[in-house]
Write a protein that holds these residues in place. Structure first.
Motif, PDB file in Angstrom:
ATOM      1  N   VAL A  97      14.922  70.978 -41.038  1.00 51.70           N
ATOM      2  CA  VAL A  97      15.617  69.815 -40.478  1.00 51.70           C
ATOM      3  C   VAL A  97      16.370  70.249 -39.224  1.00 51.70           C
ATOM      4  O   VAL A  97      17.159  71.185 -39.247  1.00 51.70           O
ATOM      5  CB  VAL A  97      16.592  69.194 -41.498  1.00 51.70           C
ATOM      6  CG1 VAL A  97      17.359  68.033 -40.884  1.00 51.70           C
ATOM      7  CG2 VAL A  97      15.841  68.741 -42.743  1.00 51.70           C
ATOM      8  N   ILE A  98      16.084  69.516 -38.152  1.00 51.20           N
ATOM      9  CA  ILE A  98      16.778  69.746 -36.889  1.00 51.20           C
ATOM     10  C   ILE A  98      17.532  68.462 -36.583  1.00 51.20           C
ATOM     11  O   ILE A  98      16.953  67.372 -36.618  1.00 51.20           O
ATOM     12  CB  ILE A  98      15.786  70.085 -35.764  1.00 51.20           C
ATOM     13  CG1 ILE A  98      15.044  71.380 -36.118  1.00 51.20           C
ATOM     14  CG2 ILE A  98      16.500  70.204 -34.424  1.00 51.20           C
ATOM     15  CD1 ILE A  98      13.873  71.683 -35.239  1.00 51.20           C
ATOM     16  N   LYS A  99      18.810  68.596 -36.321  1.00 50.15           N
ATOM     17  CA  LYS A  99      19.636  67.422 -36.025  1.00 50.15           C
ATOM     18  C   LYS A  99      19.848  67.313 -34.521  1.00 50.15           C
ATOM     19  O   LYS A  99      20.139  68.308 -33.860  1.00 50.15           O
ATOM     20  CB  LYS A  99      20.984  67.518 -36.734  1.00 50.15           C
ATOM     21  CG  LYS A  99      20.872  67.432 -38.237  1.00 50.15           C
ATOM     22  CD  LYS A  99      22.233  67.434 -38.886  1.00 50.15           C
ATOM     23  CE  LYS A  99      22.098  67.309 -40.395  1.00 50.15           C
ATOM     24  NZ  LYS A  99      23.424  67.289 -41.035  1.00 50.15           N
ATOM     25  N   LYS A 100      19.695  66.085 -34.016  1.00 48.06           N
ATOM     26  CA  LYS A 100      19.939  65.838 -32.598  1.00 48.06           C
ATOM     27  C   LYS A 100      21.261  65.116 -32.475  1.00 48.06           C
ATOM     28  O   LYS A 100      21.465  64.052 -33.061  1.00 48.06           O
ATOM     29  CB  LYS A 100      18.819  65.010 -31.983  1.00 48.06           C
ATOM     30  CG  LYS A 100      19.013  64.819 -30.488  1.00 48.06           C
ATOM     31  CD  LYS A 100      17.856  64.083 -29.863  1.00 48.06           C
ATOM     32  CE  LYS A 100      18.106  64.001 -28.378  1.00 48.06           C
ATOM     33  NZ  LYS A 100      17.510  62.842 -27.793  1.00 48.06           N
ATOM     34  N   TYR A 101      22.155  65.686 -31.693  1.00 47.59           N
ATOM     35  CA  TYR A 101      23.485  65.123 -31.501  1.00 47.59           C
ATOM     36  C   TYR A 101      23.526  64.270 -30.241  1.00 47.59           C
ATOM     37  O   TYR A 101      22.662  64.393 -29.372  1.00 47.59           O
ATOM     38  CB  TYR A 101      24.520  66.255 -31.446  1.00 47.59           C
ATOM     39  CG  TYR A 101      24.768  66.824 -32.819  1.00 47.59           C
ATOM     40  CD1 TYR A 101      25.706  66.245 -33.666  1.00 47.59           C
ATOM     41  CD2 TYR A 101      24.022  67.902 -33.291  1.00 47.59           C
ATOM     42  CE1 TYR A 101      25.916  66.739 -34.946  1.00 47.59           C
ATOM     43  CE2 TYR A 101      24.224  68.398 -34.569  1.00 47.59           C
ATOM     44  CZ  TYR A 101      25.173  67.810 -35.387  1.00 47.59           C
ATOM     45  OH  TYR A 101      25.364  68.293 -36.651  1.00 47.59           O
TER      46      TYR A 101
ATOM     47  N   SER B 112      21.297  77.498 -38.734  1.00 47.46           N
ATOM     48  CA  SER B 112      22.685  77.163 -38.389  1.00 47.46           C
ATOM     49  C   SER B 112      23.014  77.526 -36.945  1.00 47.46           C
ATOM     50  O   SER B 112      24.075  78.083 -36.652  1.00 47.46           O
ATOM     51  CB  SER B 112      23.664  77.850 -39.348  1.00 47.46           C
ATOM     52  OG  SER B 112      23.424  77.420 -40.668  1.00 47.46           O
ATOM     53  N   THR B 113      22.057  77.204 -36.040  1.00 45.01           N
ATOM     54  CA  THR B 113      22.268  77.473 -34.616  1.00 45.01           C
ATOM     55  C   THR B 113      21.727  76.308 -33.792  1.00 45.01           C
ATOM     56  O   THR B 113      20.865  75.562 -34.247  1.00 45.01           O
ATOM     57  CB  THR B 113      21.527  78.754 -34.162  1.00 45.01           C
ATOM     58  OG1 THR B 113      20.124  78.584 -34.424  1.00 45.01           O
ATOM     59  CG2 THR B 113      22.041  79.992 -34.863  1.00 45.01           C
ATOM     60  N   TYR B 114      22.242  76.202 -32.571  1.00 43.99           N
ATOM     61  CA  TYR B 114      21.689  75.239 -31.632  1.00 43.99           C
ATOM     62  C   TYR B 114      20.408  75.842 -31.059  1.00 43.99           C
ATOM     63  O   TYR B 114      20.339  77.059 -30.821  1.00 43.99           O
ATOM     64  CB  TYR B 114      22.677  74.917 -30.519  1.00 43.99           C
ATOM     65  CG  TYR B 114      23.806  74.027 -30.995  1.00 43.99           C
ATOM     66  CD1 TYR B 114      23.605  72.662 -31.146  1.00 43.99           C
ATOM     67  CD2 TYR B 114      25.052  74.560 -31.311  1.00 43.99           C
ATOM     68  CE1 TYR B 114      24.620  71.836 -31.593  1.00 43.99           C
ATOM     69  CE2 TYR B 114      26.081  73.743 -31.769  1.00 43.99           C
ATOM     70  CZ  TYR B 114      25.857  72.387 -31.906  1.00 43.99           C
ATOM     71  OH  TYR B 114      26.848  71.569 -32.371  1.00 43.99           O
ATOM     72  N   ILE B 115      19.398  75.002 -30.853  1.00 43.93           N
ATOM     73  CA  ILE B 115      18.135  75.477 -30.307  1.00 43.93           C
ATOM     74  C   ILE B 115      17.726  74.599 -29.126  1.00 43.93           C
ATOM     75  O   ILE B 115      18.266  73.521 -28.925  1.00 43.93           O
ATOM     76  CB  ILE B 115      17.013  75.502 -31.381  1.00 43.93           C
ATOM     77  CG1 ILE B 115      16.722  74.093 -31.925  1.00 43.93           C
ATOM     78  CG2 ILE B 115      17.365  76.466 -32.505  1.00 43.93           C
ATOM     79  CD1 ILE B 115      15.523  74.035 -32.854  1.00 43.93           C
TER      80      ILE B 115
ATOM     81  N   LEU C 216      20.252  70.109 -29.925  1.00 45.70           N
ATOM     82  CA  LEU C 216      19.475  70.179 -31.162  1.00 45.70           C
ATOM     83  C   LEU C 216      20.047  71.289 -32.041  1.00 45.70           C
ATOM     84  O   LEU C 216      20.201  72.421 -31.589  1.00 45.70           O
ATOM     85  CB  LEU C 216      18.005  70.464 -30.832  1.00 45.70           C
ATOM     86  CG  LEU C 216      17.314  69.423 -29.958  1.00 45.70           C
ATOM     87  CD1 LEU C 216      15.970  69.949 -29.466  1.00 45.70           C
ATOM     88  CD2 LEU C 216      17.137  68.128 -30.719  1.00 45.70           C
ATOM     89  N   TYR C 217      20.326  70.951 -33.285  1.00 44.01           N
ATOM     90  CA  TYR C 217      20.918  71.898 -34.222  1.00 44.01           C
ATOM     91  C   TYR C 217      19.937  72.167 -35.353  1.00 44.01           C
ATOM     92  O   TYR C 217      19.545  71.263 -36.086  1.00 44.01           O
ATOM     93  CB  TYR C 217      22.228  71.346 -34.781  1.00 44.01           C
ATOM     94  CG  TYR C 217      22.957  72.309 -35.672  1.00 44.01           C
ATOM     95  CD1 TYR C 217      23.696  73.366 -35.146  1.00 44.01           C
ATOM     96  CD2 TYR C 217      22.910  72.154 -37.066  1.00 44.01           C
ATOM     97  CE1 TYR C 217      24.375  74.247 -35.973  1.00 44.01           C
ATOM     98  CE2 TYR C 217      23.591  73.037 -37.896  1.00 44.01           C
ATOM     99  CZ  TYR C 217      24.311  74.078 -37.348  1.00 44.01           C
ATOM    100  OH  TYR C 217      24.971  74.950 -38.163  1.00 44.01           O
TER     101      TYR C 217
END
Length: 178
Positions: A16-20, A31-34, A25-26
């Motif tokens: 799961v990658i979260k977009k803020y 547990s890092t930004y990519i 992209l997290y």
């Protein structure tokens, strides 16, 4: 990169990658930004993932994949000509839209399978043995390409048959006979 295993251990868990809102992209796995380049690498490594909006949890995966394609098309040698892109655009909203997407997907998969087969077969070949044959059509390559062409033709014919059935059903609904 290591990935978590799903229960049962058969497949890697969906990453799961979260977009803020700030467009960052997290990656919840590391547990890092990519960056988009790192997301592209996940695709290249066939890592299953989903991109979700951090606030709404909306699936943004297609949007991110399209963004990667857009950046690839803008730099270097594009894969799609302007004519090909214009033709794709023309299919949006057209009755053939659903068929075209399926047709393209199956053809890209067939081409990917062909590429994989050729890569596997080339592992067993010695480059020095191939040197005399480089200028001569290779029956093995011709056979594989012929197989791809046949698969593509079969998919197109299947698409045509489906279109004909749908047309007949539509005309039948309006009580129109051929």
């Amino acid at each position: 990169m290591t990935s978590k295993k799903a229960s049962g251990g058969a497949k890697p868990a969906l990453r799961v990658i979260k977009k803020y809102p700030n467009r960052r992209l997290y990656d919840t796995d590391t547990s890092t930004y990519i960056t988009l380049i790192e997301v592209k690498q996940l695709v290249m490594d066939s890592q299953p993932f989903v991109v979700r909006d951090a606030k709404t949890n909306e699936d943004l995966t297609r949007s991110i994949l399209l963004q990667i394609i857009l950046e690839a098309e803008a730099g270097g040698e594009p894969m799609f000509s302007e004519a090909a892109l214009a033709n794709i655009i023309r299919f949006y909203g057209h009755a053939m839209q659903g068929f075209m997407g399926s047709y393209l997907e199956k053809n890209v998969q067939a081409f990917t399978d062909l590429q994989r087969q050729m890569a596997e077969q080339s592992k067993t070949l010695n480059p020095e043995v191939l040197a005399p044959f480089l200028g001569v059509p290779n029956p093995l390559v011709q056979g594989v390409m012929g197989s791809y062409a046949e698969q593509s033709k079969a998919m197109f014919e299947k698409m045509q048959e489906q279109m004909q059935k749908n047309t007949e059903q539509m005309f039948g609904a309006f009580a129109i006979k051929k």
